[in-house]
Design an enzyme around this catalytic site. Structure first.
Site, PDB file in Angstrom:
ATOM      1  N   LYS A 140     -42.302   8.773  16.729  1.00 48.49           N
ATOM      2  CA  LYS A 140     -42.946   8.430  15.698  1.00 48.49           C
ATOM      3  C   LYS A 140     -43.358   7.195  15.697  1.00 48.49           C
ATOM      4  O   LYS A 140     -42.968   6.160  15.927  1.00 48.49           O
ATOM      5  CB  LYS A 140     -41.953   8.433  14.545  1.00 48.49           C
ATOM      6  CG  LYS A 140     -42.347   8.163  13.243  1.00 48.49           C
ATOM      7  CD  LYS A 140     -41.216   7.647  12.025  1.00 48.49           C
ATOM      8  CE  LYS A 140     -41.553   7.210  10.858  1.00 48.49           C
ATOM      9  NZ  LYS A 140     -40.484   6.849   9.915  1.00 48.49           N
ATOM     10  N   ASP A 145     -45.774   1.445   6.883  1.00 51.48           N
ATOM     11  CA  ASP A 145     -45.474   2.470   5.971  1.00 51.48           C
ATOM     12  C   ASP A 145     -45.301   1.671   4.668  1.00 51.48           C
ATOM     13  O   ASP A 145     -44.268   1.125   4.531  1.00 51.48           O
ATOM     14  CB  ASP A 145     -44.211   2.964   6.523  1.00 51.48           C
ATOM     15  CG  ASP A 145     -43.889   4.048   5.533  1.00 51.48           C
ATOM     16  OD1 ASP A 145     -44.475   4.675   4.599  1.00 51.48           O
ATOM     17  OD2 ASP A 145     -42.753   4.391   5.586  1.00 51.48           O
ATOM     18  N   LYS A 199     -43.000   2.219  -1.756  1.00 55.88           N
ATOM     19  CA  LYS A 199     -41.678   1.271  -1.426  1.00 55.88           C
ATOM     20  C   LYS A 199     -41.998   0.048  -2.360  1.00 55.88           C
ATOM     21  O   LYS A 199     -43.063  -0.596  -2.468  1.00 55.88           O
ATOM     22  CB  LYS A 199     -41.534   0.904  -0.058  1.00 55.88           C
ATOM     23  CG  LYS A 199     -41.348   2.170   1.028  1.00 55.88           C
ATOM     24  CD  LYS A 199     -41.384   1.474   2.271  1.00 55.88           C
ATOM     25  CE  LYS A 199     -41.402   2.675   3.259  1.00 55.88           C
ATOM     26  NZ  LYS A 199     -40.014   3.317   3.162  1.00 55.88           N
ATOM     27  N   ASP A 215     -43.085   9.170   1.008  1.00 48.33           N
ATOM     28  CA  ASP A 215     -42.464   8.375   1.772  1.00 48.33           C
ATOM     29  C   ASP A 215     -41.528   9.090   2.968  1.00 48.33           C
ATOM     30  O   ASP A 215     -40.794   8.238   3.477  1.00 48.33           O
ATOM     31  CB  ASP A 215     -41.626   7.253   0.854  1.00 48.33           C
ATOM     32  CG  ASP A 215     -41.209   6.229   1.873  1.00 48.33           C
ATOM     33  OD1 ASP A 215     -41.862   5.836   2.754  1.00 48.33           O
ATOM     34  OD2 ASP A 215     -40.223   5.335   1.436  1.00 48.33           O
ATOM     35  N   GLU A 231     -42.912  10.688   5.573  1.00 48.00           N
ATOM     36  CA  GLU A 231     -44.186  10.944   6.286  1.00 48.00           C
ATOM     37  C   GLU A 231     -43.954  11.166   7.920  1.00 48.00           C
ATOM     38  O   GLU A 231     -44.741  11.675   8.452  1.00 48.00           O
ATOM     39  CB  GLU A 231     -45.111   9.798   5.823  1.00 48.00           C
ATOM     40  CG  GLU A 231     -44.781   8.597   6.865  1.00 48.00           C
ATOM     41  CD  GLU A 231     -43.824   7.948   6.750  1.00 48.00           C
ATOM     42  OE1 GLU A 231     -43.394   7.203   7.715  1.00 48.00           O
ATOM     43  OE2 GLU A 231     -43.223   7.724   5.486  1.00 48.00           O
ATOM     44  N   ARG A 243     -41.763  12.563   9.573  1.00 46.59           N
ATOM     45  CA  ARG A 243     -41.206  13.958   9.985  1.00 46.59           C
ATOM     46  C   ARG A 243     -42.621  14.827   9.929  1.00 46.59           C
ATOM     47  O   ARG A 243     -42.864  15.790  10.921  1.00 46.59           O
ATOM     48  CB  ARG A 243     -40.298  14.600   9.062  1.00 46.59           C
ATOM     49  CG  ARG A 243     -40.528  14.966   7.855  1.00 46.59           C
ATOM     50  CD  ARG A 243     -39.350  14.977   6.951  1.00 46.59           C
ATOM     51  NE  ARG A 243     -38.686  13.746   6.864  1.00 46.59           N
ATOM     52  CZ  ARG A 243     -37.463  13.593   6.087  1.00 46.59           C
ATOM     53  NH1 ARG A 243     -36.847  14.630   5.406  1.00 46.59           N
ATOM     54  NH2 ARG A 243     -36.978  12.402   5.992  1.00 46.59           N
TER      55      ARG A 243
END
Length: 437
Positions: free
Chosen positions: A201, A206, A213, A283, A285, A287
């Site tokens: 990943k 993020d 977040k 959030d 994301e 995967r």
């Protein structure tokens, strides 16, 4: 002691500090330098004591040290390595002089790879984004003697290769997403079979997207690409250690940002393997991009598929930031990884993943959801259940998912400063080598 000079650091027996009231201390000072009093009766606690002493010296402001042998006690390679782990800080690096018999070419190269791993994870998102990542990867290739190739898929190539997860997650950023394919092929034969395919990943920042977040949780999100850097470093370690099998790595890189082009809650993604996914949480994301990498890894017909990601807070709740989590539908595989991690003095723990878990990500809007909900849902297990849908069913027993709970520290502990820990790459390299035996 004057912390502006090179400090010599010796090993010493427990209870041998200069003053009686210091008899139980693990770090003391003499006219010659610092002494680490580590009991070697238990290997794990012995190495932790050395790493803790290194972290203490670094925090005390010492910029450069020399690991010095005495007539009675000499440094070992692993002791020197854990000292390096504890001494390094983001601001000052790890300026250490090692004993000549330890400071060999292969030891320096391994240190350089782990330093690359930590520095890359610690790089701010303003300097490391999905496209500029290529500069970092080229640097790693140089450290590893240009032993592997790097290929990038971005722009129109993402469309032509149906990398829909990357396009969905990265579509909201001005920095376009990118899939990197690393290929270590010691045979030189382009048709050589792939022994292991690694997937990482690479979310270089993020925000959480529209499932935003809070600032406190966002502060460390430049490190959300830790999985991609870890598998890249693992491949580099295998290369410099002379592994004879072919290994590929897929780094799934994107920024999860907010804009008029960003993914929304309720969007549905159709992957090329026929699986549809509803986005119930922007959030979750990681995967979504890993799915692209796992599909490509499956197409290589690799004997083993291993993915690594800073994927869930649930793994950190279960294990803290001391252990990485290992999950597989083949419990023998996850247990073997735990043993491989221990063999290189890293820590991993197996979490449950069984066939009945695969249904917890089912959705009434698509085949599966990227965010399972309900009472008692195990977050790390549900994330692995999601990923399993993108691994060919014939490879389920040879697929391992690693949730990197021990990749990054937001606050220091007794053995690490704030920042990347470099934890996991040696575990994966040792695991791949063990699988090949």
């Amino acid at each position: 002691m004057d912390n502006t000079q090179i400090l010599k650091v010796f090993k010493a027996a427990p209870g041998t500090a200069a003053y009686p009231y210091l008899k139980d201390c693990t770090l003391s000072y003499s006219g010659e330098g610092a002494l680490i009093h580590a009991d070697d009766s238990d290997r794990k606690s012995h190495l932790r004591t050395i790493q803790a002493a290194a972290r203490t010296l670094s925090s005390a402001g010492y910029k450069k040290v020399e690991l010095a042998d005495s007539d009675s006690m000499k440094w070992t390679r692993e002791e020197a390595y854990v000292f390096f782990l504890g001494f390094r800080s983001i601001k000052n690096g790890a300026d250490i002089i090692y004993p000549h018999d330890i400071d060999t070419d292969d030891f320096r190269t391994e240190r350089d790879i782990i330093t690359w791993l930590r520095d890359t994870i610690d790089a701010p998102a303003s300097s490391l984004n999905p496209v500029s990542y290529s500069v970092f990867l080229n640097s790693l290739s140089t450290i590893a003697g240009n032993s592997f190739s790097v290929k990038a898929y971005t722009g129109d190539k993402l469309h032509s290769e149906s990398l829909v997860g990357l396009m969905t997650v990265g579509g909201g950023s001005d920095n376009p997403p990118c899939l990197y394919e690393l290929d270590y092929n010691p045979t030189g034969d382009v048709n050589a079979p792939v022994f292991a395919a690694l997937v990482g990943k690479g979310i270089t920042f993020d925000t959480g997207g529209y499932s935003l977040k809070p600032s406190d949780l966002m502060r460390s999100m430049h490190s959300d690409m830790g999985g991609s850097a870890t598998v890249a470093a693992s491949l580099a370690l295998l290369a410099v250690q002379g592994f004879t099998g072919r290994v590929k790595a897929y780094l799934c890189c994107a920024e999860n940002m907010i804009s008029g082009k960003a993914m929304r809650v309720g969007d549905i993604i159709s992957y090329p393997n026929g699986v549809t996914v509803v986005v119930d949480n922007t959030d979750a994301e990681g995967r979504l991009v890993l799915a692209d990498g796992l599909i490509r890894a499956g197409r290589t017909s690799a004997k083993y598929i291993i993915d690594a990601a800073t994927l869930t807070g649930a793994a950190k709740v279960a294990l803290g930031r001391d252990y990485n989590a290992a999950l597989s539908l083949n419990t023998g595989l996850s247990n073997a990884f735990v043993k491989s991690a221990a063999s290189v003095d890293e820590a991993a723990w197996a979490l449950p993943l069984e066939k009945f878990h695969l249904g917890i990500v089912s959705s009434s809007l698509a085949d599966i959801t990227n965010s399972a909900s309900g009472d008692g849902i195990a977050g790390a297990t549900s994330a692995a259940a999601f990923l399993s849908r993108f691994v060919p069913s014939g490879l389920h027993d040879s697929w391992l998912h690693i949730d990197l709970a021990a990749s990054y520290r937001k606050t220091p502990n007794d053995i690490y400063q704030v920042g990347a820990m470099g934890h996991g790459a040696r575990s994966i390299a040792a695991f791949v080598k063990k699988l090949a035996e």
